[in-house]
Design a protein around this motif. Structure first.
Motif, PDB file in Angstrom:
ATOM      1  N   ILE A   2     -87.153  27.721  56.944  1.00 25.78           N
ATOM      2  CA  ILE A   2     -86.927  28.111  56.475  1.00 25.78           C
ATOM      3  C   ILE A   2     -85.267  28.329  56.938  1.00 25.78           C
ATOM      4  O   ILE A   2     -84.530  27.904  55.901  1.00 25.78           O
ATOM      5  CB  ILE A   2     -87.050  29.909  56.448  1.00 25.78           C
ATOM      6  N   ILE A   3     -85.514  28.228  58.485  1.00 25.83           N
ATOM      7  CA  ILE A   3     -83.851  27.923  59.322  1.00 25.83           C
ATOM      8  C   ILE A   3     -82.983  26.677  58.526  1.00 25.83           C
ATOM      9  O   ILE A   3     -81.955  26.520  58.126  1.00 25.83           O
ATOM     10  CB  ILE A   3     -83.938  28.238  60.660  1.00 25.83           C
ATOM     11  N   MET A  30     -68.827  38.248  52.895  1.00 24.08           N
ATOM     12  CA  MET A  30     -68.833  40.049  52.523  1.00 24.08           C
ATOM     13  C   MET A  30     -69.547  39.689  51.030  1.00 24.08           C
ATOM     14  O   MET A  30     -71.291  39.892  51.231  1.00 24.08           O
ATOM     15  CB  MET A  30     -67.890  40.790  51.863  1.00 24.08           C
ATOM     16  N   LEU A  31     -69.641  39.487  49.719  1.00 21.10           N
ATOM     17  CA  LEU A  31     -70.457  38.896  49.349  1.00 21.10           C
ATOM     18  C   LEU A  31     -71.971  37.607  49.566  1.00 21.10           C
ATOM     19  O   LEU A  31     -73.028  38.598  48.810  1.00 21.10           O
ATOM     20  CB  LEU A  31     -69.016  38.501  48.064  1.00 21.10           C
ATOM     21  N   ILE A  32     -71.266  36.587  49.820  1.00 15.00           N
ATOM     22  CA  ILE A  32     -72.280  36.231  49.741  1.00 15.00           C
ATOM     23  C   ILE A  32     -73.386  36.696  50.943  1.00 15.00           C
ATOM     24  O   ILE A  32     -74.332  36.155  50.767  1.00 15.00           O
ATOM     25  CB  ILE A  32     -71.791  35.098  51.191  1.00 15.00           C
ATOM     26  N   ARG A  33     -72.511  37.605  51.902  1.00  9.03           N
ATOM     27  CA  ARG A  33     -73.492  38.597  52.979  1.00  9.03           C
ATOM     28  C   ARG A  33     -74.382  39.271  52.442  1.00  9.03           C
ATOM     29  O   ARG A  33     -76.077  39.975  52.457  1.00  9.03           O
ATOM     30  CB  ARG A  33     -72.453  38.670  54.147  1.00  9.03           C
ATOM     31  N   SER A  34     -73.855  39.545  51.097  1.00  5.03           N
ATOM     32  CA  SER A  34     -74.760  41.183  50.429  1.00  5.03           C
ATOM     33  C   SER A  34     -75.711  40.183  49.184  1.00  5.03           C
ATOM     34  O   SER A  34     -76.480  40.436  49.759  1.00  5.03           O
ATOM     35  CB  SER A  34     -73.348  41.714  49.928  1.00  5.03           C
ATOM     36  N   LEU A  35     -75.496  38.668  49.302  1.00 10.86           N
ATOM     37  CA  LEU A  35     -76.306  38.442  48.222  1.00 10.86           C
ATOM     38  C   LEU A  35     -77.314  37.898  49.130  1.00 10.86           C
ATOM     39  O   LEU A  35     -78.931  38.218  48.831  1.00 10.86           O
ATOM     40  CB  LEU A  35     -76.183  36.966  47.475  1.00 10.86           C
ATOM     41  N   ALA A  36     -77.489  37.361  49.974  1.00  8.67           N
ATOM     42  CA  ALA A  36     -78.416  37.142  51.429  1.00  8.67           C
ATOM     43  C   ALA A  36     -79.462  38.122  51.393  1.00  8.67           C
ATOM     44  O   ALA A  36     -80.804  37.829  51.692  1.00  8.67           O
ATOM     45  CB  ALA A  36     -77.680  36.773  53.009  1.00  8.67           C
ATOM     46  N   ARG A  37     -78.838  39.106  52.055  1.00 13.32           N
ATOM     47  CA  ARG A  37     -79.598  40.596  52.069  1.00 13.32           C
ATOM     48  C   ARG A  37     -80.115  41.141  50.684  1.00 13.32           C
ATOM     49  O   ARG A  37     -81.826  41.540  50.420  1.00 13.32           O
ATOM     50  CB  ARG A  37     -78.204  41.657  52.497  1.00 13.32           C
ATOM     51  N   ASN A  38     -79.741  40.244  49.898  1.00 16.42           N
ATOM     52  CA  ASN A  38     -80.556  40.834  48.735  1.00 16.42           C
ATOM     53  C   ASN A  38     -81.385  39.489  48.127  1.00 16.42           C
ATOM     54  O   ASN A  38     -82.243  39.614  46.904  1.00 16.42           O
ATOM     55  CB  ASN A  38     -79.988  41.085  47.919  1.00 16.42           C
ATOM     56  N   ALA A  57     -78.989  31.858  53.197  1.00 18.62           N
ATOM     57  CA  ALA A  57     -78.577  33.350  53.485  1.00 18.62           C
ATOM     58  C   ALA A  57     -79.140  33.522  54.408  1.00 18.62           C
ATOM     59  O   ALA A  57     -78.361  34.846  55.565  1.00 18.62           O
ATOM     60  CB  ALA A  57     -80.317  33.565  52.827  1.00 18.62           C
ATOM     61  N   CYS A  58     -80.125  32.658  55.340  1.00 15.34           N
ATOM     62  CA  CYS A  58     -80.001  32.668  56.813  1.00 15.34           C
ATOM     63  C   CYS A  58     -79.331  32.364  57.828  1.00 15.34           C
ATOM     64  O   CYS A  58     -78.903  33.593  58.527  1.00 15.34           O
ATOM     65  CB  CYS A  58     -81.258  32.239  57.459  1.00 15.34           C
ATOM     66  N   HIS A  93     -90.967  41.078  59.828  1.00 11.21           N
ATOM     67  CA  HIS A  93     -91.940  40.450  59.184  1.00 11.21           C
ATOM     68  C   HIS A  93     -91.832  40.569  57.587  1.00 11.21           C
ATOM     69  O   HIS A  93     -91.172  39.742  56.856  1.00 11.21           O
ATOM     70  CB  HIS A  93     -93.378  41.392  58.828  1.00 11.21           C
ATOM     71  N   ASN A  94     -90.350  41.491  57.550  1.00 12.04           N
ATOM     72  CA  ASN A  94     -90.167  41.880  56.118  1.00 12.04           C
ATOM     73  C   ASN A  94     -89.177  40.439  55.691  1.00 12.04           C
ATOM     74  O   ASN A  94     -89.078  40.286  54.281  1.00 12.04           O
ATOM     75  CB  ASN A  94     -89.468  43.496  56.345  1.00 12.04           C
ATOM     76  N   THR A  95     -88.234  40.781  56.455  1.00  9.38           N
ATOM     77  CA  THR A  95     -87.110  39.717  56.433  1.00  9.38           C
ATOM     78  C   THR A  95     -87.877  38.078  56.042  1.00  9.38           C
ATOM     79  O   THR A  95     -87.269  37.163  54.859  1.00  9.38           O
ATOM     80  CB  THR A  95     -86.213  39.468  57.302  1.00  9.38           C
ATOM     81  N   PHE A  96     -89.115  37.980  56.913  1.00 13.49           N
ATOM     82  CA  PHE A  96     -89.961  36.692  57.016  1.00 13.49           C
ATOM     83  C   PHE A  96     -90.138  36.051  55.347  1.00 13.49           C
ATOM     84  O   PHE A  96     -90.237  35.305  54.864  1.00 13.49           O
ATOM     85  CB  PHE A  96     -90.804  37.103  58.038  1.00 13.49           C
ATOM     86  N   GLY A  97     -90.372  37.251  55.441  1.00 11.61           N
ATOM     87  CA  GLY A  97     -91.068  37.187  53.736  1.00 11.61           C
ATOM     88  C   GLY A  97     -90.737  37.706  52.266  1.00 11.61           C
ATOM     89  O   GLY A  97     -91.212  36.076  51.880  1.00 11.61           O
ATOM     90  N   LEU A  98     -89.493  37.904  52.367  1.00  8.79           N
ATOM     91  CA  LEU A  98     -88.425  37.635  51.628  1.00  8.79           C
ATOM     92  C   LEU A  98     -87.985  36.211  51.239  1.00  8.79           C
ATOM     93  O   LEU A  98     -87.633  34.997  50.133  1.00  8.79           O
ATOM     94  CB  LEU A  98     -87.684  38.072  51.491  1.00  8.79           C
ATOM     95  N   MET A  99     -87.733  35.767  53.218  1.00  6.93           N
ATOM     96  CA  MET A  99     -87.426  34.264  52.924  1.00  6.93           C
ATOM     97  C   MET A  99     -88.170  33.125  52.753  1.00  6.93           C
ATOM     98  O   MET A  99     -87.706  32.427  51.557  1.00  6.93           O
ATOM     99  CB  MET A  99     -85.892  34.167  54.489  1.00  6.93           C
ATOM    100  N   PHE A 100     -89.100  33.647  52.776  1.00  8.78           N
ATOM    101  CA  PHE A 100     -90.562  32.564  52.289  1.00  8.78           C
ATOM    102  C   PHE A 100     -90.738  32.288  51.189  1.00  8.78           C
ATOM    103  O   PHE A 100     -90.799  31.456  50.614  1.00  8.78           O
ATOM    104  CB  PHE A 100     -92.225  32.756  53.173  1.00  8.78           C
TER     105      PHE A 100
END
Length: 377
Positions: A124-125, A171-179, A252-253, A267-274
């Motif tokens: 992922i990274i 800021m926008l890219i960071r927000s997209l990454a959070r979502n 995103a990472c 684990h939650n973020t890991f799951g979304l990135m997976f």
């Protein structure tokens, strides 16, 4: 000849940069849009195929295209969108099972090596960047971060309509990454930014978000997953919002400064990135198969399917994505519920897992269960 010299020569007359080597690769052709028409004229000179490969990291605005490109290239130039490498292309998937195998019911069920969670976090990274395949773990985030920096500090202003603020774009890219891997509209992005930023740096309006997002779309940085239209009782219940994705989970990472260790401890973020990693691969595989990737959500019941694979003949498959084998039973129940409610049944259903050691077919439901590191088109 230097890059600047080639560009200057192309601005005088694009034909002067043509060589006798075929195919000739012309990178970032959009910087001198007249190259498009010059290539078209070369294609008309004879009927030889494969003379040129034109690559570019952004699209022309309609105004630029109207002013500087006079012919569409139809019948001469084919357009292809290039993605980062899939897990199968990078050698991180064994290809023990294919989407076609599941479609045709010819899956060879077997035990395979279980890929550990830290290995999945590394995929992922690292992302699907060819230059990153042999980089050591301490430096695998450099290329994704430099890509983001290049987009923010340079590429966003290649469009000639107006200048855009690099801080707001970050800021926008960071927000997209959070979502990442979440169904979220532009209002959600605006609200997300408002909660984290203050003052002059705030992206205040939905129009501004839409404008900046369109730039990222033109730069091929965004690869959202549209909603699937299907016969599911009432069409009014079906969600229409896309699932948010940057073109590769590593971006995103990089934007969120995530590392292998940080993923393992969240684990939650890991799951979304997976999920993002899997859907990146599925998007690539489905384009290879001349199909499409969607998601599904019923707004009333909340029923969701992580990925819908639609094939050229209109048949489709339903896929749930889970990081670990502990969530397989939950995924199977979700797919069975979807199957019972939907009028047009899926050709097959599948659970794609990260941490798992077999390719199997559930005897009771017929659902396939397999790790992403075993899949190919």
């Amino acid at each position: 000849m230097t890059e600047r010299s080639s560009r200057d020569l192309a601005n005088v007359d694009p034909k002067y940069i043509f060589t006798k080597d075929r195919p000739q690769l012309i990178d970032e052709w959009q910087l001198v849009p007249g190259i498009w028409d010059a290539v078209r004229h070369e294609c008309d000179a004879n009927h030889d195929k494969g003379k040129f490969i034109l690559t570019g990291s952004t699209t022309l605005l309609k105004e630029e295209s109207d002013d500087e490109v006079f012919h569409s290239g139809t019948g001469r130039i084919a357009l292809m969108k290039m993605y980062p490498m899939s897990s199968y292309e990078s050698g991180d998937s064994t290809g023990d099972v294919s989407i076609n195998d599941m479609l045709n019911g010819t899956v060879d069920c077997k035990y395979i090596r279980k890929v550990e969670l830290h290995e999945i976090a590394k995929l992922i990274i690292r992302g699907g960047w060819p230059a990153n395949l042999d980089v050591d773990n301490e430096n695998i985030d450099i290329i994704p971060k430099s890509y983001i920096d290049s987009v923010i500090n340079k590429d966003i202003n290649e469009r000639k309509d107006k200048k855009r603020d690099s801080n707001k774009m970050r800021m926008l890219i960071r927000s997209l990454a959070r979502n990442e891997s979440i169904i979220a509209g532009n209002d959600t992005i605006v609200k997300d930014i408002e909660e984290y930023e203050l003052g002059d740096d705030l992206l205040e309006s939905r129009l501004t978000v839409a404008d900046y997002t369109s730039v990222l779309d033109d730069l091929y940085l965004i690869s959202n997953q549209p909603a699937f239209g299907i016969n599911y009782r009432s069409s009014k219940r079906i969600g229409k919002s896309p699932k948010r994705h940057l073109v590769d989970p590593s971006l995103a990472c990089a934007s969120l400064d995530l590392t292998i260790e940080k993923l393992l401890n969240d684990h939650n973020t890991f799951g979304l990135m997976f999920e993002s990693l899997v859907e990146r691969d599925l998007r690539i595989y489905m384009e290879y198969l001349d199909g499409h990737l969607y998601h599904f959500r019923d707004n009333v019941s909340g029923d969701e399917v992580d990925a819908i694979l639609e094939f050229r003949d209109g048949t489709y498959a339903a896929v749930e994505i889970k990081l670990s084998d502990k969530s397989i039973e939950e995924a199977k129940k979700s797919l069975v519920k979807f199957y019972n409610n939907v009028e047009k049944k899926p050709k097959f259903m599948c659970v794609i897992v990260g941490h798992y050691d077999a390719v199997v077919q559930d005897k009771e439901t017929g659902i396939y269960i397999l790790p992403i590191t075993s899949l190919k088109p």
